[in-house]
Design a protein around this motif. Sequence first.
Motif, short mmCIF file in Angstrom:
data_model
loop_
_atom_site.label_atom_id
_atom_site.label_comp_id
_atom_site.label_asym_id
_atom_site.label_seq_id
_atom_site.Cartn_x
_atom_site.Cartn_y
_atom_site.Cartn_z
N ALA A 33 0.84 -1.20 0.00
CA ALA A 33 0.00 0.00 0.00
C ALA A 33 0.87 1.24 0.00
O ALA A 33 1.83 1.33 0.77
CB ALA A 33 -0.92 0.01 1.22
N LEU A 34 0.54 2.19 -0.86
CA LEU A 34 1.17 3.51 -0.87
C LEU A 34 0.21 4.46 -0.16
O LEU A 34 -0.93 4.64 -0.59
CB LEU A 34 1.41 4.00 -2.30
CG LEU A 34 2.15 3.06 -3.26
CD1 LEU A 34 2.30 3.71 -4.63
CD2 LEU A 34 3.52 2.68 -2.71
N VAL A 35 0.66 5.06 0.94
CA VAL A 35 -0.22 5.87 1.75
C VAL A 35 0.44 7.20 2.07
O VAL A 35 1.67 7.29 2.15
CB VAL A 35 -0.62 5.12 3.04
CG1 VAL A 35 0.56 4.96 3.97
CG2 VAL A 35 -1.77 5.81 3.77
N GLY A 36 -0.37 8.21 2.24
CA GLY A 36 0.13 9.53 2.58
C GLY A 36 -0.95 10.56 2.35
O GLY A 36 -1.99 10.27 1.75
N THR A 187 0.04 -6.86 -5.84
CA THR A 187 -0.95 -5.77 -5.77
C THR A 187 -0.30 -4.51 -5.20
O THR A 187 0.38 -4.57 -4.17
CB THR A 187 -2.14 -6.18 -4.88
OG1 THR A 187 -2.76 -7.35 -5.44
CG2 THR A 187 -3.17 -5.06 -4.79
N ILE A 188 -0.53 -3.39 -5.88
CA ILE A 188 -0.09 -2.08 -5.40
C ILE A 188 -1.35 -1.24 -5.21
O ILE A 188 -2.12 -1.04 -6.15
CB ILE A 188 0.88 -1.40 -6.37
CG1 ILE A 188 2.08 -2.33 -6.65
CG2 ILE A 188 1.37 -0.07 -5.80
CD1 ILE A 188 3.02 -1.81 -7.71
N TYR A 189 -1.53 -0.75 -4.00
CA TYR A 189 -2.81 -0.15 -3.60
C TYR A 189 -2.55 1.25 -3.06
O TYR A 189 -1.81 1.43 -2.09
CB TYR A 189 -3.44 -1.04 -2.53
CG TYR A 189 -4.83 -0.69 -2.09
CD1 TYR A 189 -5.92 -1.43 -2.55
CD2 TYR A 189 -5.08 0.34 -1.19
CE1 TYR A 189 -7.21 -1.15 -2.12
CE2 TYR A 189 -6.36 0.63 -0.77
CZ TYR A 189 -7.43 -0.11 -1.23
OH TYR A 189 -8.70 0.17 -0.80
N VAL A 190 -3.13 2.26 -3.69
CA VAL A 190 -2.97 3.64 -3.26
C VAL A 190 -4.18 4.05 -2.42
O VAL A 190 -5.32 3.81 -2.78
CB VAL A 190 -2.83 4.59 -4.46
CG1 VAL A 190 -3.13 6.03 -4.07
CG2 VAL A 190 -1.43 4.50 -5.04
N THR A 191 -3.91 4.68 -1.27
CA THR A 191 -4.98 5.18 -0.42
C THR A 191 -4.46 6.33 0.42
O THR A 191 -3.25 6.42 0.69
CB THR A 191 -5.54 4.08 0.50
OG1 THR A 191 -6.57 4.62 1.32
CG2 THR A 191 -4.45 3.49 1.38
#
Length: 357
Positions: A33-36, A187-191
Amino acid sequence: MGTVQIRDVRKSYGSVEVLHGVSIDIEDGEFVALVGPSGCGKSTLLRMIAGLEDISGGEILIRDRVVNGIAPKDRDIAMVFQNYALYPHMNVRDNMGFALRQRRVSKAEIAERVDNAARILGLEPFLDRKPRQLSGGQRQRVAMGRAIVRSPNVFLFDEPLSNLDAKLRVQMRSEIKELHQRLKTTTIYVTHDQIEAMTLADRVVVMNGGVIEQVGSPLELYDHPASLFVAAFIGSPPMNFLEGDLTNKTTFTLADGTTLNLPVADPKNRSQVTIGIRPEHFTIGDSGWPATVSVVEPTGSETQITARLAGKIIRVLIRGRTSTKPGETVHLAVDPRLLHFFDAAPVPIVAELEDVA
């Protein structure tokens, strides 16, 4: 092998650089997950992996092949968007099979793949319906089914749950995690929702201002934040921070002159520090730091308390219930193993981070 390697990737719009040399290695079958907060560069990075944004510098490799300049359709990826991007005039079956028809896959294979994806996602009763006849959660399942039928090496999710209500987001989180456990596709998941990132991912990449602040498992980030930003962003309610001077190893003096006895010394022996305490790591007892209760918020299984400690607003999370009332003075103790020390620096504005999380 659905590996993804991001090597010193940069992105500029004219003279404005929005990604400043990002590097991540994502293993086959991993959920990352990419988070920010908004504007940190996470969606831009995802779109660069998908081929929807040009790369200003660095390399992106999928299955050990450099994909800089390769068209999105040739990258063997499938992307699920925030707004579903369904064709309103097509039924569910045709929406899910559209990309395969474009690739001239046989009708028999399309039918088999669509039926299999519908079975996985619980969409079998809805295959003949149009998108307007579906709920938001059902539309998102159709978007996911359209990605599944392509059998890609990498799934890309761009804030797929943002348009759903809170209860449905919780349900869909569980379904996405179960889907990944079943398919085991990279899986690469942006949130921007740190709870989504923590509950879904094997590893979380915390981004801020176009750089990576920290990469690790959800519990690594929670237990051992590498910076004030990560400490403030990860966790709900957010971590409490106190800034001051260590006049000796365990005497902590705040800006207003209040002194607190710390249960443990700073391992780096700094004179100026910011200490962090998570709300659930406080205990209320007969001894500890005196704080005046401002607000008590019972939620059933736990109670959130807002209090003032030496003029600072702090949050305390108690498992279960308490008879504490506003206006009372309580004494707060903290397990020394759960105290965090950071270099003295301005603390991120947690309210702003909560607004985008």
